[in-house]
Design a protein around this motif. Sequence first.
Motif, short mmCIF file in Angstrom:
data_model
loop_
_atom_site.label_atom_id
_atom_site.label_comp_id
_atom_site.label_asym_id
_atom_site.label_seq_id
_atom_site.Cartn_x
_atom_site.Cartn_y
_atom_site.Cartn_z
N VAL A 110 -10.70 -21.04 24.67
CA VAL A 110 -10.73 -19.81 25.45
C VAL A 110 -9.55 -18.98 24.99
CG1 VAL A 110 -10.70 -18.79 27.75
CG2 VAL A 110 -11.72 -21.04 27.40
N TRP B 21 -14.67 -18.26 27.94
CA TRP B 21 -14.64 -19.22 29.03
C TRP B 21 -16.05 -19.67 29.40
CZ3 TRP B 21 -15.66 -19.51 34.48
CH2 TRP B 21 -15.08 -20.61 35.09
N LEU C 41 -4.98 -21.45 31.90
CA LEU C 41 -5.65 -20.19 31.59
C LEU C 41 -5.07 -19.05 32.42
CD1 LEU C 41 -9.35 -21.40 31.29
CD2 LEU C 41 -7.76 -20.81 29.45
N ARG D 127 -7.70 -24.63 34.34
CA ARG D 127 -7.64 -23.44 35.17
C ARG D 127 -6.22 -22.87 35.28
NH1 ARG D 127 -5.31 -20.38 38.56
NH2 ARG D 127 -6.39 -19.54 40.37
#
Length: 217
Positions: free
Chosen positions: A74, A100, A139, A136
Motif C-alpha cells: 500500500v 489498499w 498505514l 492499520r
Amino acid sequence: MLQASADIDTSEALTERQKAVLDAALRLLVEEGDNLTMTAVARRASCSKETLYKWFGDRDGLLTATVQWQASKVRVAPVDGKGLGLASLTASLERFASDWLNVISSDTSIALNRVAVGHAGSGKDNLGAVVLENGRFALARRLKPVLEAGRQAGLLDFSDAETAFRSFFGLVARDVQIRLLLGDRLELTEATIGGDAARATQQFLALFGAKTGPQGL
C-alpha cells in the motif's frame, strides 16, 4: 490489512531473497493457515531454518516481517506541502485507496487476517497485535502526513488527523473487508477498485475539503 518495528519502507529494507522467503510464507498462510512453521517456510523457500532465525528471529518475527511486507504494497505517494494542489492531493489519496483495496482483497491478506482474528485473545501469539500495529496503525502513520500537508495547503479542513484518517479509511473499506473475511466472493476488478478509490476520495473531499468564501466558493 497488514506490518516488529517502527515504520520502515519494507520493500527497500529487504533483499530480493528475503522478499522471496516472505512470499513463500504468505503462500503457506493461504494453504495452511494456523499451521505455519519455520520448518515449513524453510522447506518451501529452499533455505535453512538457521537463515530464517538469523533474518527474522523467531516465528513471531517472521510473521511480523510477513505482515510488514504485505502492508508495504500500500503505497503513499509523497506530496510537496509547499506546492501541493488539489489534483496531486487527490491522486495521492486515490493511489492509497486503490492499493489498499488491492491488498485486502488478495488471498494472502484474507488468509493472514483470518489467522490473526482466530488468534486474537487466545494467547497463542501476538499476531493480532502485529497485524494492527504494522497494518492499520502503520498505514495511518504514513497517510497522516499527507492529510496534514493538505490542511497546511488550505485544501483540507479538520481538527484531528486521526479522525480524518478513520473517516477516509471507512469510506474506502465500507463492508468490503468483513465480507471477504466471511467468504463473500466479491468481484473486485481493477476497474471496480479504481472506481471505488475515486468515489471514496471524492466523498472524503466533500466532507473535509476546505471551504472558502461565504458560500464555500
